[in-house]
Design a protein around this motif. Sequence first.
Motif, mmCIF file in Angstrom:
data_model
loop_
_atom_site.group_PDB
_atom_site.id
_atom_site.type_symbol
_atom_site.label_atom_id
_atom_site.label_comp_id
_atom_site.label_asym_id
_atom_site.label_seq_id
_atom_site.Cartn_x
_atom_site.Cartn_y
_atom_site.Cartn_z
ATOM 1 N N UNK A 55 9.216 -8.842 7.439
ATOM 2 C CA UNK A 55 8.250 -7.783 7.776
ATOM 3 C C UNK A 55 8.582 -6.488 7.034
ATOM 4 N N UNK A 56 9.873 -6.165 6.949
ATOM 5 C CA UNK A 56 10.272 -4.935 6.271
ATOM 6 C C UNK A 56 9.999 -5.024 4.767
ATOM 7 N N UNK A 57 10.223 -6.189 4.160
ATOM 8 C CA UNK A 57 9.929 -6.359 2.732
ATOM 9 C C UNK A 57 8.452 -6.121 2.452
ATOM 10 N N UNK B 198 4.166 -2.697 -0.025
ATOM 11 C CA UNK B 198 2.960 -1.882 0.030
ATOM 12 C C UNK B 198 3.257 -0.444 -0.377
ATOM 13 N N UNK B 199 4.428 0.071 0.048
ATOM 14 C CA UNK B 199 4.806 1.440 -0.320
ATOM 15 C C UNK B 199 5.037 1.556 -1.823
ATOM 16 N N UNK C 233 -0.308 -11.607 1.072
ATOM 17 C CA UNK C 233 -1.391 -10.788 1.625
ATOM 18 C C UNK C 233 -1.484 -9.418 0.968
ATOM 19 N N UNK C 234 -0.322 -8.812 0.684
ATOM 20 C CA UNK C 234 -0.369 -7.446 0.159
ATOM 21 C C UNK C 234 -0.454 -7.404 -1.362
ATOM 22 N N UNK C 235 -0.247 -8.530 -2.036
ATOM 23 C CA UNK C 235 -0.212 -8.495 -3.486
ATOM 24 C C UNK C 235 -1.408 -9.153 -4.170
ATOM 25 N N UNK C 236 -2.155 -9.966 -3.460
ATOM 26 C CA UNK C 236 -3.253 -10.673 -4.120
ATOM 27 C C UNK C 236 -4.195 -9.700 -4.824
ATOM 28 N N UNK D 50 5.993 -1.414 -9.110
ATOM 29 C CA UNK D 50 5.737 -2.850 -9.152
ATOM 30 C C UNK D 50 6.643 -3.529 -8.138
ATOM 31 N N UNK D 51 6.230 -4.677 -7.661
ATOM 32 C CA UNK D 51 6.963 -5.369 -6.607
ATOM 33 C C UNK D 51 7.890 -6.437 -7.173
ATOM 34 N N UNK D 52 7.486 -7.088 -8.241
ATOM 35 C CA UNK D 52 8.274 -8.169 -8.834
ATOM 36 C C UNK D 52 8.452 -7.860 -10.308
#
Length: 467
Positions: free
Chosen positions: A403-405, A410-411, A435-438, A418-420
């Motif tokens: 959940x924290x990741x 999103x932040x 859900x947050x990256x699509x 970037x996330x990855x």
Amino acid sequence: MRQSMIPMSKVYEEYLVDESKYTGEAQSISFPESEEELLAILEEARRAGTPVTIQGGKTGITGAGVPEGGHILNVSRMNRVKDAWLCEDGTGRIVVEPGLNLMDLQKEIFARFRKEALCWSVTPTETSATVGGIAATGAQGITRLLYGDSRTYIEKLRAVDGKGRCLEPVGEEELDAFLGKEGITGVITELTLRLIPSPEEVWGILFFFGEERGALQLIEDLRASERSSADKTAAVASVEYLDGRILAMIESRKSTMGRIRELPDVGSDAEAAVYVELHGAEAGIEELAEILMESAAEHGSDPDAAWAVSGGSEVEKLHAFRHAAPETCNLFVEEAHRKDERITKLATDMMIRDGGLCEQVLRYRSDLEKEGLQGCIFVHGLEGHLHVNLLPGTWEAYQAGVRLLRVWAEAALKDCGTVCEEHGVGKLKSRIFRDCLEESYREENERLKAAYDPEGRFNRGNRFTPV
């Protein structure tokens, strides 16, 4: 034909998992030793309608090479050097198969270009990673700051697409259809690597700090300052941050890690460390080192306690110490996974574009404390590229970590980050972040769909591309 699709058995169980401890299943496996054998295996899979997962050294930490049914195509035995030559401009080229690992690549370059002193400047600290895996995930390592992305040093490649065609893409756009795509657009069978002259000298300095904020402020100063010598003959090649938790974890396991066993002990009062690597001419490096020593002292580091080394073999020891950070975290995950098989690696690979690094790290630290979670932080400092490794010992802590990741992802996107960034998305992060990256990956997904095998046979489940 020596290679074929071998039915899975307990003998091959190790190929169902990677360093993240994400685990899958497969019905068969193969180890082709040539492109000809690889093509025959893919044709057999195509006729049977069998999905294929491409796999190299299994050093990934996102489950990209972990199968979810079907066939494992492990290319680790395609590890030959096919050609090498020196260019008129003093650079070199070396043509290799995808299964060659980084350690053996370095040996081959040294043997073939000993007089010219050339190197491949892509420096992931995991030396058992394969060249094909590095290309497929876009990994770079700690000297990306100075030398740039790994794709700059991949001049050509050869690949097999979902229709069994052998392709030799030309130009940046065509190469980008395979580089960094985690194998979903095809199997890389050959790479031509660009080699450049090795730096004249290499120095490494590891500074220790009694307070975390001092270490982060040193990095902030470096981000805002000139990072080359006055005569431009030397430059900062990397700046790496390690927090106190990971320093303590490394120290606790050091006696079992041969490559760092002989290094000095890390003091129990060390709350953080900053590793700085300098490349170039000796006089320029000495100038930079003196500036660094003064700056580190201003932020609370004792220069007499720093580890300062020069020369390739000595600097490699500090690389090994830096690599002990993710290695130690992986060992923790392995132990937790043995107690509860649902637990896998939980880590960020986020690049922060805007905002101060100090504030970001302290925010992560505060979030961990609020959630009652354990974790450690290490950072590619000047790039703002953060690796936060969560250390859940229970399934409940693991779920809270997921959940924290998602909150952090999103932040990061809101902050234009970037996330990855370099580890890939794989199957693990595609499930955590879907859900947050699509929406954020929509444009890239459209490009991938155009190149993706329409029958969904290659590395299905990686990224967010439907199969």
